[in-house]
Motif scaffolding. Structure first.
Motif, mmCIF file in Angstrom:
data_model
loop_
_atom_site.group_PDB
_atom_site.id
_atom_site.type_symbol
_atom_site.label_atom_id
_atom_site.label_comp_id
_atom_site.label_asym_id
_atom_site.label_seq_id
_atom_site.Cartn_x
_atom_site.Cartn_y
_atom_site.Cartn_z
ATOM 1 N N PHE A 158 32.072 44.286 40.407
ATOM 2 C CA PHE A 158 33.238 43.607 39.843
ATOM 3 C C PHE A 158 34.510 44.399 40.135
ATOM 4 O O PHE A 158 35.525 43.835 40.578
ATOM 5 C CB PHE A 158 33.023 43.438 38.342
ATOM 6 N N CYS A 159 34.478 45.708 39.916
ATOM 7 C CA CYS A 159 35.654 46.549 40.178
ATOM 8 C C CYS A 159 36.030 46.536 41.649
ATOM 9 O O CYS A 159 37.212 46.490 42.006
ATOM 10 C CB CYS A 159 35.385 47.986 39.731
ATOM 11 N N CYS A 162 37.714 43.379 42.625
ATOM 12 C CA CYS A 162 39.074 43.400 42.066
ATOM 13 C C CYS A 162 39.933 44.506 42.672
ATOM 14 O O CYS A 162 41.091 44.675 42.259
ATOM 15 C CB CYS A 162 39.021 43.636 40.552
ATOM 16 N N PHE A 166 40.676 45.790 37.526
ATOM 17 C CA PHE A 166 39.750 44.892 36.846
ATOM 18 C C PHE A 166 40.276 44.351 35.531
ATOM 19 O O PHE A 166 39.645 43.476 34.927
ATOM 20 C CB PHE A 166 38.393 45.581 36.639
ATOM 21 N N ARG A 169 43.782 39.639 34.708
ATOM 22 C CA ARG A 169 42.972 38.458 34.389
ATOM 23 C C ARG A 169 42.753 37.568 35.609
ATOM 24 O O ARG A 169 41.655 37.022 35.795
ATOM 25 C CB ARG A 169 43.607 37.663 33.248
ATOM 26 N N GLU A 171 42.743 38.458 38.836
ATOM 27 C CA GLU A 171 41.804 39.135 39.730
ATOM 28 C C GLU A 171 40.399 39.114 39.141
ATOM 29 O O GLU A 171 39.409 38.891 39.842
ATOM 30 C CB GLU A 171 42.255 40.584 39.957
ATOM 31 N N GLY A 172 40.300 39.364 37.834
ATOM 32 C CA GLY A 172 38.997 39.398 37.190
ATOM 33 C C GLY A 172 38.288 38.060 37.228
ATOM 34 O O GLY A 172 37.075 37.982 37.483
ATOM 35 N N LEU A 337 34.858 37.197 30.983
ATOM 36 C CA LEU A 337 36.086 37.976 31.115
ATOM 37 C C LEU A 337 36.691 38.295 29.751
ATOM 38 O O LEU A 337 37.182 39.411 29.526
ATOM 39 C CB LEU A 337 37.092 37.214 31.977
ATOM 40 N N HIS A 341 37.376 42.092 28.396
ATOM 41 C CA HIS A 341 38.683 42.587 27.906
ATOM 42 C C HIS A 341 38.580 43.131 26.485
ATOM 43 O O HIS A 341 39.273 44.084 26.140
ATOM 44 C CB HIS A 341 39.729 41.488 28.011
#
Length: 345
Positions: A158-159, A162, A166, A169, A171-172, A337, A341
């Motif tokens: 995921f990172c 992105c 990350f 929002r 991009e995530g 997501l 967060h």
């Protein structure tokens, strides 16, 4: 002297070979006052076992940089072992930001021994997609695909997608939607493994492509730079290993430890013994050579350094499980997501 490394030939074979040569003597790579007896821990321990606890039992440790934040009180700063000029030489001789990944709070806490980043792995002859949309099309067209989501690697993928941003929002959400689409087209069992498990499966005749997995030079696969979003450079998260020294155990071993570390970072060992014994050195000169190293160097050079604050490792594990469980359960990307967060803000 006791040392701890990780239980894969890349992590222990070169160190074991040096110890064998020390015991046989004289060692063509230089003699030391006494050999290091190297113990091993599995990849999962290397990624998550607290460094401070390990420092109670070992003089020299092969470590992962994200665990540094909780371990500074247990380690000897490298400026207490080496001069500024020598540290500068170590830094200039290292590929990418491997040296910088062990620099925290204004001091150097380890020296880079091994370098790696997430790259693309494929069967020789398979066309490796250069972008994420091309990767989706590869799988839709019948290419056998695997992801690498085991342990912390769902979060690390995921990172990488992105490009390290990350908490953005937009991009995530794009990253999670891509991961969900790819997982639906991928081998579901292999995709839940760690990098060694994924590469073992591929080498045994499994999937044709894993678009983002930590590279291992010794596998009989073709490696290439990680995919990128169109118009961007490849995103990846820096891996590799560093050599750290236990503060509680250094005592009268300081001179011997200095000798060992200098030898391990020397050009003959990094460029000669390490590749020959199945290691993957951090020396910049090796990453200029043909094949695996040159084919993935751009990704390694641009790779993102993870946070290193106390508690990061546990947060990395929780977030990875959150992403992996959400993807496998088919949860909406926005819900995953939102939970991510909550974990990070």
């Amino acid at each position: 002297m006791r040392g701890l490394t990780w239980d894969h030939p890349r992590g222990h074979a070169p160190l074991d070979e040096l110890t064998r040569l020390d015991l046989a003597g004289p060692n063509p790579y230089g003699d030391v006052p006494e050999p290091i007896e190297w113990d091993r821990q599995p990849l999962e321990g290397f990624e998550s076992e607290p460094i401070a606890a390990l420092c109670e039992s070992y003089d020299v440790l092969v470590i992962d940089h994200p665990g540094l934040g909780a371990a500074l009180d247990s380690l000897v700063p490298m400026d207490e072992l080496f001069s500024a000029a020598e540290l500068a030489r170590f830094r200039s001789g290292t590929v990418g930001r491997s040296y910088d990944s062990y620099h925290l709070d204004g001091r150097q806490w380890a020296l880079p021994l091994d370098a790696a980043a997430q790259v693309a792995a494929a069967w020789p002859g398979v066309h490796v997609p250069e972008t994420w949309p091309e990767t989706v099309e590869f799988a839709r067209s019948g290419g056998r695909l695997a992801l690498c989501l085991g342990g912390p690697h769902a979060f690390l993928m995921f990172c990488a997608v992105c490009s390290g941003d990350f908490l953005d929002r937009q991009e995530g959400l794009r990253a999670l939607e891509l991961m969900a689409e790819l997982l639906a087209l991928a081998d579901p069992e292999v995709s839940l493994r760690n990098p060694i498990g994924v590469l073992d499966a591929m080498a045994a005749g499994g999937p044709d492509l894993c678009p983002l997995v930590y590279g291992y030079a010794t596998y009989p696969l073709a490696f290439a730079d990680a995919p990128a979003w169109p118009g961007r450079t490849p995103g990846s998260v820096l891996g590799g290993t560093g050599l750290a020294v236990s503060k509680s155990r250094v005592g009268g071993l300081k001179n011997a430890i200095q000798t060992h570390l200098r030898r391990l970072l020397s050009e003959p060992v990094q460029a000669g013994l390490f590749p020959a014994a199945g290691g993957q050195p951090a020396a910049r000169s090796v990453w200029d050579t043909a094949g695996f190293y040159r084919d993935t160097r751009d990704t390694v050079e641009a790779a993102w350094i993870r946070p290193r604050f106390p508690g990061y490792i546990a947060k990395q594990q929780r977030t990875s499980a959150l992403i992996r469980d959400g993807l496998t359960a088919g949860r909406p990307s926005r819900d995953i997501l939102d939970d991510l967060h909550k974990e990070w803000t």
